[in-house]
Design a protein around this motif. Structure first.
Motif, mmCIF file in Angstrom:
data_model
loop_
_atom_site.group_PDB
_atom_site.id
_atom_site.type_symbol
_atom_site.label_atom_id
_atom_site.label_comp_id
_atom_site.label_asym_id
_atom_site.label_seq_id
_atom_site.Cartn_x
_atom_site.Cartn_y
_atom_site.Cartn_z
ATOM 1 N N GLN A 1 -7.775 7.494 31.102
ATOM 2 C CA GLN A 1 -7.939 6.248 30.365
ATOM 3 C C GLN A 1 -6.568 5.745 29.905
ATOM 4 N N SER A 2 -6.469 4.456 29.785
ATOM 5 C CA SER A 2 -5.209 3.864 29.326
ATOM 6 C C SER A 2 -4.915 4.301 27.892
ATOM 7 N N LYS A 3 -3.628 4.429 27.579
ATOM 8 C CA LYS A 3 -3.212 4.911 26.275
ATOM 9 C C LYS A 3 -3.372 3.821 25.226
ATOM 10 N N LYS A 4 -3.789 4.265 24.021
ATOM 11 C CA LYS A 4 -3.889 3.348 22.891
ATOM 12 C C LYS A 4 -2.752 3.678 21.920
ATOM 13 N N TYR A 5 -2.139 2.677 21.388
ATOM 14 C CA TYR A 5 -1.031 2.876 20.467
ATOM 15 C C TYR A 5 -1.487 2.545 19.062
ATOM 16 N N ARG A 6 -1.131 3.445 18.159
ATOM 17 C CA ARG A 6 -1.601 3.269 16.807
ATOM 18 C C ARG A 6 -1.039 2.016 16.151
ATOM 19 N N ASN A 7 0.027 1.452 16.715
ATOM 20 C CA ASN A 7 0.577 0.272 16.087
ATOM 21 C C ASN A 7 -0.327 -0.953 16.255
ATOM 22 N N ASN A 8 -1.507 -0.765 16.885
ATOM 23 C CA ASN A 8 -2.504 -1.829 16.876
ATOM 24 C C ASN A 8 -3.254 -1.851 15.550
ATOM 25 N N THR A 9 -3.195 -0.767 14.793
ATOM 26 C CA THR A 9 -3.831 -0.732 13.489
ATOM 27 C C THR A 9 -2.890 -1.338 12.456
ATOM 28 N N THR A 10 -3.450 -1.734 11.301
ATOM 29 C CA THR A 10 -2.642 -2.395 10.272
ATOM 30 C C THR A 10 -1.543 -1.475 9.759
ATOM 31 N N PHE A 11 -1.907 -0.233 9.385
ATOM 32 C CA PHE A 11 -0.912 0.699 8.865
ATOM 33 C C PHE A 11 0.182 0.960 9.890
ATOM 34 N N GLY A 12 -0.209 1.259 11.106
ATOM 35 C CA GLY A 12 0.772 1.576 12.141
ATOM 36 C C GLY A 12 1.706 0.421 12.435
ATOM 37 N N SER A 13 1.173 -0.803 12.479
ATOM 38 C CA SER A 13 2.017 -1.964 12.778
ATOM 39 C C SER A 13 3.028 -2.205 11.658
ATOM 40 N N SER B 1 17.695 -5.375 7.986
ATOM 41 C CA SER B 1 17.481 -5.840 6.616
ATOM 42 C C SER B 1 16.774 -4.751 5.834
ATOM 43 N N ALA B 2 17.499 -4.155 4.883
ATOM 44 C CA ALA B 2 16.900 -3.096 4.061
ATOM 45 C C ALA B 2 15.738 -3.638 3.246
ATOM 46 N N GLU B 3 15.914 -4.822 2.680
ATOM 47 C CA GLU B 3 14.868 -5.382 1.819
ATOM 48 C C GLU B 3 13.586 -5.667 2.603
ATOM 49 N N LYS B 4 13.735 -6.251 3.783
ATOM 50 C CA LYS B 4 12.547 -6.566 4.579
ATOM 51 C C LYS B 4 11.865 -5.285 5.058
ATOM 52 N N SER B 5 12.655 -4.305 5.460
ATOM 53 C CA SER B 5 12.100 -3.040 5.926
ATOM 54 C C SER B 5 11.319 -2.344 4.815
ATOM 55 N N ILE B 6 11.893 -2.320 3.602
ATOM 56 C CA ILE B 6 11.216 -1.688 2.469
ATOM 57 C C ILE B 6 9.938 -2.433 2.115
ATOM 58 N N GLN B 7 9.951 -3.755 2.268
ATOM 59 C CA GLN B 7 8.747 -4.540 1.983
ATOM 60 C C GLN B 7 7.605 -4.139 2.913
ATOM 61 N N PHE B 8 7.896 -3.892 4.185
ATOM 62 C CA PHE B 8 6.857 -3.450 5.128
ATOM 63 C C PHE B 8 6.318 -2.075 4.730
ATOM 64 N N VAL B 9 7.201 -1.179 4.266
ATOM 65 C CA VAL B 9 6.729 0.132 3.808
ATOM 66 C C VAL B 9 5.797 -0.032 2.617
ATOM 67 N N SER B 10 6.174 -0.925 1.686
ATOM 68 C CA SER B 10 5.333 -1.181 0.513
ATOM 69 C C SER B 10 3.944 -1.652 0.925
ATOM 70 N N GLU B 11 3.874 -2.539 1.908
ATOM 71 C CA GLU B 11 2.579 -3.030 2.382
ATOM 72 C C GLU B 11 1.800 -1.925 3.097
ATOM 73 N N SER B 12 2.518 -1.048 3.804
ATOM 74 C CA SER B 12 1.829 0.036 4.518
ATOM 75 C C SER B 12 1.171 1.011 3.545
ATOM 76 N N ILE B 13 1.816 1.238 2.396
ATOM 77 C CA ILE B 13 1.227 2.139 1.394
ATOM 78 C C ILE B 13 -0.090 1.572 0.879
ATOM 79 N N LYS B 14 -0.140 0.253 0.727
ATOM 80 C CA LYS B 14 -1.388 -0.378 0.286
ATOM 81 C C LYS B 14 -2.504 -0.176 1.308
ATOM 82 N N ASN B 15 -2.133 -0.074 2.593
ATOM 83 C CA ASN B 15 -3.121 0.083 3.664
ATOM 84 C C ASN B 15 -3.317 1.541 4.083
ATOM 85 N N SER B 16 -2.658 2.460 3.380
ATOM 86 C CA SER B 16 -2.789 3.876 3.707
ATOM 87 C C SER B 16 -4.197 4.363 3.384
#
Length: 722
Positions: A115-127, A139-154
């Motif tokens: 079967q074709s591979k699925k990548y977790r970055n299709n999910t909200t947390f992974g993306s 951009s450190a600030e933008k990168s940290i902002q994405f981490v902050s959003e990922s924690i909310k979706n953990s």
């Protein structure tokens, strides 16, 4: 005479040199492609979602690992590597790494087709995690902002651990090592992962907490590590011991890591460890062994990629330079220049990099200069200055002009030497202005990063608190005893959170104070030096060479004392007294007909018991001479006395019978008022910050010495014992 002036400029360069250090962040596309990163993923059955353990995960570069009982794996790879997923229950899967991503492989065991591979970055947390990694270098600030959003979706402890691991990686890249340590610790609280432990050890080492680094590494079990992690384990031990200057131990660990790397064909680590062995042997004085390993590293790097090969070539050239093998150094650097230019056709190399064209031309010119081949040195130094000017690399432009001055002077072309020296002075002034701006920008950047870090920690605390509330709600029907215990646990957790936040704020405040002190000191030293150099210029202008020579000799001693004390918040009172004695002597030598001076120290004072901020008294003495006594119609007196006024307190009085502050103010130009205000303002700020940090240790009082006539000025500094 010229030699004395050279000495002054050399000392001036030493004082300003900390400002020439910048963070190295190459955006070279080739370097990014060779960057190692961690690929995470899982292998599961497509229909049952059952994890498959003991699946072989191999990278074509030689690194490999196996999936654990949850079907999860981690392996180091870089862009362009081929990932090979194999197991006896299904056909082998081949996948080329195109970016730093997380991979979920779903297979149908015992079927011909995969079967074709699925990548977790299709999910909200992974993306969100993948986006954070993508922006890490941009951009450190933008990168940290994405981490902050990922924690909310953990949705799990494992995902939460990965989010904080990513945050730690971001802070490591931007050299916020203390924050990276905190992030890796939080990640390990959720998931005890050996890869993160190795990262924590490296973060401790980068933050110069070497014993903590060793404790983390020694806590790992070799039997639990993958082959690549085993190499990283020995490499980390080698790095930390080298930082502690335990060179023999460092060499032993590097060699053990090299054996494992060779056994499993981990090519990138074979190159790295050969290079590190060469550097360590060189540090330990074993030049022959160092040269052998450098040649190995140079040969291996040539097989990897252009960027890696050039970097190793430059390391070997630097090694040749340190051993006065200038011909070999020149050959390597000349070979490197067209290769660097070829890389730059695809991407720009930042000025902070060691492999810029302007730096190589400068070092070639310097090598010829050291061989006394001035005719060959001059063209390369001129190219260096020209290229540095074009690329706005003020550091190399300054150094190139200075070296041209030395070459022309040595060659006997004093007119060109003078022109080069003038250009050097201009470059130095531009560099100083630029570094002042950079200090402000770095302070603002650090503040923004810390604020975002605090928000993420608060978010994590809120998440933990929300989980606690959810557990309390679902178990509401349990007996009262469990509920009480849960409430007590919640209160303890809140207390711990409050304590951690208080500690974090306190540490940030201390960091801000230290940065402010460093900035103020950096403003005071150049101001003081330029004023002193004006005095030298006065003697030279009136052709008083003997006095100028004597003045320069004393001035050199004063500069040496300033250099030794410039990085300290407090120095022994004895050193400060020696400094002001030397400075007052210098000023008196210029204005002998304007004032006499006395310096008295109460014999009852034990000078070893008191410490004082460096350069605290000098600006007040300078003001007394330049703005009070210098304009007095008759010869004045400067009296400096140190007296004991209490069991743990002394006062330092600086009294002049000059024209006084009001008359001096009326005589000043607008520019002089601005400069004086800035100097006194810096002193006030330093005293305020130090008193805040050390509980009101210093007090300064300024008033008129007399009420009529030439009122003079009286400065009283009160100093408390530790």
């Amino acid at each position: 005479m010229i030699k004395y002036i050279q000495g002054i400029i050399f000392l001036l360069g030493l004082i300003l040199s900390p400002f020439a250090v910048a963070q190295t962040k190459s955006n070279d596309a080739s370097a990014i492609k060779s960057q190692q990163f961690t690929i995470r993923g899982t292998v599961k059955e497509s229909d049952t979602k059952r994890p498959i353990k003991n699946v072989s995960i191999q990278v074509n570069g030689g690194k490999y690992t196996f999936t654990n009982t949850e079907g999860a794996f981690r392996v180091e790879a870089k862009i362009g590597d081929e990932l090979i997923v194999s197991h006896e229950d299904f056909h082998t899967i081949y996948y080329t790494i195109e970016k730093d991503e997380n991979i979920d492989v779903e297979v149908k065991p015992n079927y011909e087709s995969i079967q074709s591979k699925k990548y977790r970055n299709n999910t909200t947390f992974g993306s969100l995690i993948d986006s954070a990694k993508f922006y890490k270098r941009k951009s450190a600030e933008k990168s940290i902002q994405f981490v902050s959003e990922s924690i909310k979706n953990s949705t799990s402890a494992k995902e939460n651990a990965e989010a904080f691991e990513t945050l730690g990686d971001i802070n490591m890249y931007w050299k916020q090592y203390d924050l990276a340590i905190s992030n890796y610790k939080i990640s390990l609280n959720s998931d005890q992962n050996n890869g993160v432990k190795l990262k924590l050890a490296n973060a401790y080492k980068a933050n110069k907490e070497y014993q903590n680094s060793l404790l983390v590494i020694q806590g790992l079990k070799l039997s639990d590590l993958s082959n690549y992690q085993t190499v990283a384990y020995y490499e980390a031990l080698g790095d930390t011991n080298r930082a502690l200057k335990k060179y023999n131990s460092s060499i032993d660990f590097y060699k053990k890591g090299l054996e494992v790397a060779k056994q499993y064909l981990i090519s990138s680590k074979i190159t790295d460890l050969n290079s590190k062995l060469a550097q360590t042997y060189n540090d330990n004085g074993a030049k022959t062994e160092a040269k052998s390993y450098y040649q190995n590293a140079l040969s291996l790097a040539a097989k990897e990629n252009k960027s890696r090969a050039i970097k190793e070539k430059i390391k070997v050239a630097d090694f040749n330079n340190s051993n006065a093998e200038y011909e070999e150094e020149i050959v390597l650097r000349k070979e490197a220049i067209p290769q660097i230019e070829a890389i730059e056709t695809d991407s720009l190399i930042e000025n902070e990099s060691d492999i810029t064209v302007q730096k190589q031309n400068y070092k070639i010119g310097t090598a010829y200069y050291l061989q006394k081949d001035y005719n060959k040195a001059i063209p390369f130094l001129e190219k260096s200055v020209e290229e540095a000017s074009k690329r706005k690399d003020l550091v190399v432009e300054k150094d190139g002009n200075r070296k041209l001055y030395e070459v022309y002077k040595s060659a006997g072309d004093f007119e060109k030497a003078r022109i080069a020296f003038d250009e050097y002075a201009k470059s130095l002034e531009k560099l100083y202005i630029e570094k002042e701006q950079q200090i402000t920008q770095i302070a603002r950047f650090n503040k923004n990063i810390a604020e975002k870090q605090n928000r993420i920690i608060s978010l994590e605390n809120d998440r933990e608190l929300s989980q606690s509330k959810y557990q309390l709600t679902t178990e509401r029907n349990k007996n009262q005893k469990i509920i009480i215990y849960s409430l007590v646990g919640g209160l303890l957790l809140l207390s711990l959170v409050a304590y951690l936040m208080y500690k974090s704020i306190k540490q940030q405040k201390l960091a801000n104070n230290l940065l402010a002190l460093k900035s103020l000191r950096s403003q005071m030293n150049p101001h003081f030096i330029f004023n002193a150099l004006n005095s030298v210029n006065g003697f030279i202008a009136i052709n008083d060479e003997r006095t100028a020579n004597k003045y320069l000799s004393d001035f050199s001693k004063l500069m040496r004392a300033v250099l030794e004390n410039s990085e300290e918040d407090f120095i022994p009172l004895q050193k400060e007294i020696e400094l002001i004695e030397l400075y007052t002597k210098l000023e008196h030598s210029r204005f002998k007909n304007k004032f006499d001076y006395n310096i008295t120290v109460d014999k009852a004072i034990n000078l070893d018991h008191y410490k004082i901020p460096p350069m605290l008294l000098q600006p007040y003495i300078e003001n007394a001479v330049w703005h009070g006594l210098r304009y007095k119609e008759t010869k004045g007196v400067l009296d400096i006395s140190i007296k004991k006024t209490g069991a743990n307190q002394i006062t330092i009085s600086i009294i002049d019978n000059g024209i006084g502050r009001e008359k001096s103010k009326a005589l000043k130009t607008a520019n002089q008022k601005k400069q004086n205000s800035k100097g006194m303002g810096n002193i006030k700020k330093r005293v305020s910050i130090l008193n805040n940090m050390y509980k009101d240790k210093v007090d300064v009082f300024i008033d008129n010495f007399k009420n009529t006539g030439d009122t003079g000025t009286k400065v009283v500094v009160t100093l408390k014992r530790d």
